[in-house]
Design an enzyme around this catalytic site. Structure first.
Site, PDB file in Angstrom:
ATOM      1  CE  LYS A 174       1.039  32.856  21.021  1.00 58.84           C
ATOM      2  NZ  LYS A 174       2.068  32.773  19.984  1.00 58.84           N
ATOM      3  CB  THR A 175       5.444  28.661  20.738  1.00 61.06           C
ATOM      4  OG1 THR A 175       5.144  30.047  20.855  1.00 61.06           O
ATOM      5  CG2 THR A 175       6.575  28.476  19.738  1.00 61.06           C
TER       6      THR A 175
ATOM      7  CG  ASP B 125       1.753  32.589  16.582  1.00 58.16           C
ATOM      8  OD1 ASP B 125       0.821  32.366  17.388  1.00 58.16           O
ATOM      9  OD2 ASP B 125       2.914  32.823  16.935  1.00 58.16           O
ATOM     10  CD  GLU B 126       0.621  36.220  19.245  1.00 55.33           C
ATOM     11  OE1 GLU B 126      -0.539  36.439  19.618  1.00 55.33           O
ATOM     12  OE2 GLU B 126       1.568  36.046  20.020  1.00 55.33           O
TER      13      GLU B 126
ATOM     14  CD  GLN C 233      -2.103  37.059  25.512  1.00 58.57           C
ATOM     15  OE1 GLN C 233      -0.953  37.501  25.477  1.00 58.57           O
ATOM     16  NE2 GLN C 233      -2.355  35.776  25.599  1.00 58.57           N
TER      17      GLN C 233
ATOM     18  NE  ARG D 165       2.612  39.277  28.652  1.00 59.53           N
ATOM     19  CZ  ARG D 165       2.287  38.205  27.938  1.00 59.53           C
ATOM     20  NH1 ARG D 165       3.207  37.551  27.280  1.00 59.53           N
ATOM     21  NH2 ARG D 165       1.048  37.749  27.918  1.00 59.53           N
TER      22      ARG D 165
END
Length: 757
Positions: free
Chosen positions: A32-33, A224-225, A255, A612
């Site tokens: 996504k970044t 973002d997020e 998330q 993770r």
């Protein structure tokens, strides 16, 4: 535009769709970044003015990483023009520019959590309230929650439901603390973190000209997020995007794990309702983890009902099965996991930084720390005491803060007699009383002693005058010399450096080194500005006040095993991840078992933990754990049971050491199913909460359930317990021992108890 060729089809579609409302659902490890970064670069290459772009992140580290990537594509000068940073840093800059509209000085102080707690503690003491009932942390959390929902102190006091709730919880005067806290912050020219968002909403609500300006400045907004935004953040973004509707939100509902901070998963779930003509792009290819880890995570998260449907997949290798380790105690769990890490390091030639131990609560770190130390394995605790929270650092920063904002009372109280200059506590108390009586700041009292009589002896007055002159002298230089020069001068002339240098104890040497490290950091900060520009000390103070734990990686911590809570691990990745303490009432948390909403967030938290891991995930649990002074028996977490068994390798005591590699596949599958059957059989003895007979009417319910001393029961808040006493005929009151909290006396008419078989 070669960079576009590195994107997969879904990523490319999300990058090229630059107009209108866009939602990018980005699965774990889906890049996504990269999508956010390339989308911004692509917009600029298509002719969008970089000054018209606002990009909001949740850490400064993420913003810096994105800006550096954008600069490598479009050049440093254009990248600098983008308004990019955390919600708090971006809107702090806007608030400083328009501070006069809200009655604040442009150099207002930003209180961190420690400053806020200190002020709340002072107010509780002044109101003569019991700090065991009005705990500063709890009061701070209540005030924070109100602000995040745009409730002022006056609105809080006027809300009968809120006041009634406080009264029932035994804190009827909480509104008084809130009112005093709000007033004191304003008088001190200070905002806390929540104010940075709350006051931005007020600014945009009450000043149409300011709203109009930023709506037309920020024609393109990226967030973002987005699943982590709270109501306050949601409203700011919605207002700013209203003119052009060029808004792109990126996130993953799977998330969303920060409801305790006010994050509202409904923001991302309801995006389609806010923007009817929106487009959705799903990034479902995971580039981080093995097939086993991705598929195992999918098999868990699919149990949630409240989610946006997607199927995360990967082209990576199958990888190893997820190991499940059962230990008898939490101490044995620490030793077993540490031995596993030691063996893996040797066998795989792995670095310490490749390993992370993730737990639900910070209290779980003890057994792992002890075991790691015994094996001489270096580790760091992520989210421990921040460098900027150390006493010596806070002391020097106190000088910086008071220099920039004379009304900052928390800073003034901290440094007025440090290093010691003969201004004792009695004098300080007299200043505080005078300031309170005349409704002015402490600074006004000490700079105008004739106007605000304090009965302070002449000797102390002369020392106060010297202190005032010192601070005023620093303030004159605030925008005449760069930040490092002034910081170094303050550190030396205040006497802090000398005091720490003279202390030759190991602690004193360490504190002196920390001050030198701070000065080095300020030096580096002043050298990062463009040619012909000057970075002043006030600029550095804004930067420091808005740092998060994720922004404070230190060089000496680079090759260490990471210990952290799962909440803190979000956004990070490690080759080897150990998720420990997977037990009912611990993970999922006991507090999350009373509602589906809370349980689904716990499941999302487990999903975050599992994703993770890049190469190997290991799960562990103990059958008994030391809690609240007692040994408590534990059951394995339901989350282990929810993983498709074909992805698990359950290790017995013997295979804990050998890794279980000699077992053939057929026997392994058989063992997994048998072991899981054994692990979770104990849960059959629990009557499901929805079907259990609640004790809603005193003795009647007790007699129907045949409640006796010795019965095992479960309470929605305190968990499992044992009845050790009954009073009345039929029973009216029960004394129940709960391992988590000790003995509790419960009126059966109101107690929400379920009888266990």
């Amino acid at each position: 535009m070669n960079y576009l060729s590195t994107l997969n089809p879904e990523q490319l579609a999300a990058v090229e769709n630059t107009e209108g409302a866009t939602m990018v659902i980005a699965g774990a490890g889906s890049g996504k970044t990269r999508v956010l970064t390339y989308r911004i670069a692509h917009m600029i290459e298509k002719g969008v003015d970089s000054f018209n772009i606002l990009a909001l992140t949740f850490t400064n580290k993420a913003a810096k990483e994105m800006k550096d990537r954008i600069a490598s594509i479009i050049g440093q000068s254009e990248a600098k023009n983008i308004s990019m940073g955390t919600f708090h840093s971006v809107f702090a800059r806007i608030l400083r520019f328009h501070s006069d509209k809200l009655g604040y000085p442009s150099n207002f102080t930003i209180y961190d959590t420690q400053d806020s707690r200190s002020l709340i503690r002072t107010i509780i003491r002044e109101l003569k309230l019991d700090d065991k009932i009005y705990k500063p942390a709890l009061v701070g959390s209540r005030i924070s929650s109100a602000k995040n929902n745009l409730i002022s102190a006056a609105a809080y006091e006027a809300n009968t439901d809120i006041i009634s709730e406080d009264r029932l919880s035994g804190k009827p005067r909480l509104f008084e603390i809130f009112r005093a806290y709000e007033k004191r912050c304003f008088k001190a020219g200070a905002m806390d973190f929540d104010d940075l968002l709350y006051k931005t909403n007020v600014l945009l609500r009450d000043h149409a000209d300011v709203l109009h300006y930023y709506q037309h400045k920020f024609k393109y907004i990226l967030v973002d997020e987005y699943q982590d935004t709270n109501y306050s953040q949601y409203l700011i973004v919605k207002k700013l995007a209203a003119a052009y509707n060029n808004i792109c939100v990126v996130g993953d509902d799977a998330q969303s794990i920060y409801s305790f901070r006010g994050a509202n998963i409904e923001n991302i779930l309801n995006f389609k309702n806010d923007y009817k003509d929106h487009k959705v792009f799903k990034l479902e290819q995971n580039y981080r983890s093995t097939k086993v880890i991705v598929n195992a995570a999918n098999s868990v998260i699919e149990k949630n009902t409240n989610q946006i449907q997607k199927t995360v997949w990967t082209d990576n290798t199958d990888g190893n099965k997820i190991k499940v380790i059962r230990t008898l105690t939490d101490n044995e769990e620490g030793k077993t996991i540490t031995n596993q890490i030691f063996d893996t390091k040797q066998n795989e030639q792995a670095a310490n930084s490749d390993f992370a131990i993730l737990y639900r609560t910070n209290a779980q770190s003890r057994s792992f720390e002890e075991s790691l130390r015994k094996l001489n394995l270096p580790y760091k605790i992520y989210g421990g005491l921040s460098f900027y929270q150390r006493k010596e650092i806070k002391d020097l920063l106190g000088y910086f803060r008071l220099t920039a904002n004379h009304q900052d009372e928390e800073a003034l109280k901290r440094i007025i007699n440090y290093p010691k200059r003969g201004i004792g506590n009695t004098t300080v108390e007299k200043i505080i009383v005078a300031a309170s009586e005349h409704d002015v700041s402490m600074w006004e009292v000490i700079t105008q002693p004739g106007k605000y009589p304090t009965d302070i002896p002449s000797g102390a007055k002369s020392k106060l005058n010297a202190f005032v002159s010192t601070i005023k002298g620093y303030a004159i230089l605030l925008e005449k010399i760069d930040g490092f020069e002034l910081a170094e001068q303050i550190a030396k002339s205040s006497g802090i450096l000398k005091e720490l240098y003279d202390d030759k104890s190991p602690e004193g040497v360490s504190r002196h080194e920390n001050i030198q490290a701070l000065l080095a950091g300020i030096k580096e900060f002043t050298e990062t500005v463009g040619e012909g520009e000057t970075a002043y000390l006030s600029d550095f103070m804004v930067d420091v006040a808005l740092l998060t734990d994720a922004d404070q990686d230190k060089e000496e911590d680079k090759d260490k095993i990471t210990l952290m809570t799962i909440h803190a691990s979000k956004g990070l990745e490690f080759p080897y991840v150990y998720i420990v303490g997977l037990e009912e009432n611990l993970f999922p948390s006991q507090m999350a078992l009373s509602s589906r909403t809370d349980l689904e967030e716990e499941r999302r938290l487990f999903y975050v933990a599992l994703t993770r891991a890049e190469k190997q995930a290991t799960l562990s649990y103990a059958t008994s754990r030391f809690k609240w002074g007692n040994i408590v028996t534990s059951e394995p977490s339901r989350f282990i049971e929810e993983i498709d068994p074909k992805h698990l390798e359950i290790l017995n005591n013997k295979s804990n050491q050998s890794g279980g590699r000699s077992m053939n596949q057929v026997n392994l599958e058989k063992k997994i199913n048998q072991t899981k059957e054994s692990l979770f059989s104990s849960r059959r003895h629990l009557r499901p909460v929805s079907k259990a007979k609640p004790m809603t009417s005193g003795g009647t319910a007790a007699s129907e359930l045949n409640l006796k001393v010795g019965n095992n029961v479960v309470h929605e808040k305190f968990g499992k317990g044992k009845v050790i006493g009954l009073e009345g005929t039929p029973p009216v009151k029960a004394t129940v021992f709960f391992p988590q909290v000790g003995n509790k006396q419960l009126l059966l008419k109101f107690a929400k108890l379920d009888l266990l078989d």
